[in-house]
Design an enzyme around this catalytic site. Structure first.
Site, PDB file in Angstrom:
ATOM      1  N   TYR A 141     144.697  63.728  65.263  1.00 41.61           N
ATOM      2  CA  TYR A 141     146.044  64.202  64.927  1.00 41.61           C
ATOM      3  C   TYR A 141     146.896  63.099  64.301  1.00 41.61           C
ATOM      4  O   TYR A 141     147.938  63.373  63.708  1.00 41.61           O
ATOM      5  CB  TYR A 141     146.762  64.750  66.171  1.00 41.61           C
ATOM      6  N   LYS A 192     131.861  64.473  71.934  1.00 43.35           N
ATOM      7  CA  LYS A 192     130.852  65.081  71.059  1.00 43.35           C
ATOM      8  C   LYS A 192     130.008  63.914  70.541  1.00 43.35           C
ATOM      9  O   LYS A 192     129.867  63.690  69.331  1.00 43.35           O
ATOM     10  CB  LYS A 192     131.566  65.846  69.924  1.00 43.35           C
ATOM     11  N   ASP A 224     131.360  71.422  73.466  1.00 41.50           N
ATOM     12  CA  ASP A 224     130.973  72.838  73.367  1.00 41.50           C
ATOM     13  C   ASP A 224     130.504  73.357  74.721  1.00 41.50           C
ATOM     14  O   ASP A 224     130.847  74.468  75.146  1.00 41.50           O
ATOM     15  CB  ASP A 224     129.913  73.057  72.270  1.00 41.50           C
ATOM     16  N   ASP A 248     143.624  69.351  73.676  1.00 38.28           N
ATOM     17  CA  ASP A 248     144.566  70.377  73.248  1.00 38.28           C
ATOM     18  C   ASP A 248     143.954  71.759  73.484  1.00 38.28           C
ATOM     19  O   ASP A 248     144.556  72.656  74.088  1.00 38.28           O
ATOM     20  CB  ASP A 248     144.843  70.156  71.739  1.00 38.28           C
ATOM     21  N   ASP A 252     144.517  74.431  77.043  1.00 34.67           N
ATOM     22  CA  ASP A 252     145.058  75.790  76.898  1.00 34.67           C
ATOM     23  C   ASP A 252     144.085  76.820  77.469  1.00 34.67           C
ATOM     24  O   ASP A 252     144.501  77.802  78.079  1.00 34.67           O
ATOM     25  CB  ASP A 252     145.360  76.104  75.429  1.00 34.67           C
TER      26      ASP A 252
END
Ligand code: NAD
Length: 367
Positions: A141, A192, A224, A248, A252
């Site tokens: 980000y 990852k 994943d 992020d 959620d």
């Protein structure tokens, strides 16, 4: 020594829910001699209306001087057409970056009394109590270079950069291990590493830091798989630590497992555990001013403040128990109401939590 708390109610239901959290903190302040002092400031749309900016200098000074910040929420219809540079949300982003709040703590707790609110089967999710520690100020980000460029063949190409330095990984890892020490001592680092070199480094550094915390059991999981496990068997997790973008998305997902947005607190911490504490929900302009918002996420954010910034787990546990007792007594705001329960407004829910705290105090005196 006096502890200073900057109180930033913000917009919409922010003022209503923060008032209830202050009620709870004031009771404990007197009951446990916590030496808390509160000073209020403006942020978001309310600050824009007063000063023409969502993050005024006065608010920056107040928050820098404080030991912790309690925030309601920002935003609302009234300010939606403003230029993006002065929208209420800019106030929050400014606060996070000015105070270098790099560690975002998002618990996902499903009280057994509310298990029906989840989209998962009650037996899979009832009693869930996990914490996601998300790196908040680095990663893709913020990485440079970024943008959209024009290629020689005339096609546009968008690009972003995933970067983490060892020091950024080290500080979030220390933070996550220390949180695990205050909980069930299990930490799962999500990356990852099979595809992204940057997160291969993440895994190496987290493993290295883990040697300093032999009392915490460290595991690693690809993102994943973590996404699958969160909806398959979420109770396997105690603490998860991960990068900005993965956190992020996963936080959620975890929040939605609980099905009740009005119940979930959060914290954002700096390197010295100074923190900003706020509910995960927004300013709910659709119900603002009606006195029906659920204040429990904000009250539980105040409990997190006591635990993580002020090291007062004893006081935090008292709040958490009083919330649990209010739910046991079938007291519910509209968002968590179901048939047969007692429906109450924002202030009555705050009063119910304070009553629970008083009851424990009185019982102690008698005992
Ligand atoms: P929201 O979280 O404000 O509301 C989503 C839904 O949940 C609404 O139906 C609302 O009534 C309900 N809800 C939220 N909190 C509740 C509570 N405590 N009790 C009962 N019901 C509750 O999200 P939104 O509608 O997408 O956004 C509204 C505004 O809030 C926007 O301006 C947005 O930018 C802002 N926002 C701010 C923050 C923040 O301050 N951290 C976070 C998210 C959204």
């Amino acid at each position: 020594m006096t502890i200073k708390i900057a109180v930033l109610p913000g917009d919409g239901i922010g003022t209503e829910i923060v008032a209830e959290a202050i009620k709870v903190l004031e009771f404990l302040n007197a009951d446990m001699a916590l030496d808390l002092v509160f000073e209020s400031g403006l942020i978001g749309g309310a600050a824009y209306d007063a000063y023409g900016t969502p993050f005024p200098q006065q608010t920056l000074a107040l928050t820098k001087d404080a030991d912790a910040i309690l925030l309601g929420a920002v935003g609302g219809y009234k300010w939606e057409s403003l230029d993006i540079s002065v929208r209420p949300e800019k106030g929050l982003l400014g606060l996070r970056s000015e105070l270098q709040l790099f560690a975002n703590l998002r618990p996902a707790i499903l009280y057994p009394q509310l298990a029906d609110a989840s989209s998962l089967k009650p037996e899979i999710v009832s009693g869930l109590d996990m914490m996601i520690v998300r790196e908040l100020t680095g990663g893709i980000y913020f990485g440079q270079p970024r943008g959209v460029r024009l290629l020689e063949n005339g096609e546009k190409q968008g690009y972003n950069t995933l970067v983490y330095s060892e020091s950024e990984i080290r500080r979030i890892a220390h933070c996550a291990f220390q949180i695990a020490q205050k909980r069930n001592r299990r930490l799962c680092s999500v990356d990852k590493a099979n595809v992204l070199e940057c997160t291969e480094l993440w895994r190496q550094v987290v493993t290295e830091i883990g040697k300093q915390y032999p009392d915490v059991e460290l595991s690693h999981m690809y993102v994943d798989n973590a996404a699958m496990q969160l909806v398959r068997a979420p109770k396997q997790f105690d603490v998860i630590v991960t990068t900005n973008m993965f956190g992020d998305i996963l936080s959620d997902t975890a929040a939605m497992l609980t099905g009740s947005i009005g119940m979930l607190p959060s914290a954002s911490l700096d390197a010295n555990n100074k923190g900003m504490y706020e509910p995960i929900h927004g300013s709910a302009p659709d119900i603002a001013g009606k006195g029906i918002a659920n204040p429990l996420a904000t009250i539980l954010s105040a409990a997190m403040m006591l635990r993580y910034t002020f090291n007062r787990s004893d006081a935090a546990e008292r709040i958490e128990k009083a919330v649990n007792d209010a739910l046991d007594a079938n007291i519910r705001t509209a968002d968590i109401y179901s048939d047969g329960m007692q429906k109450v407004g924002t202030a009555q829910m705050g009063d119910a939590v304070v009553s629970g705290l008083k009851w424990v105090s009185a019982a102690k005196e008698v005992g």
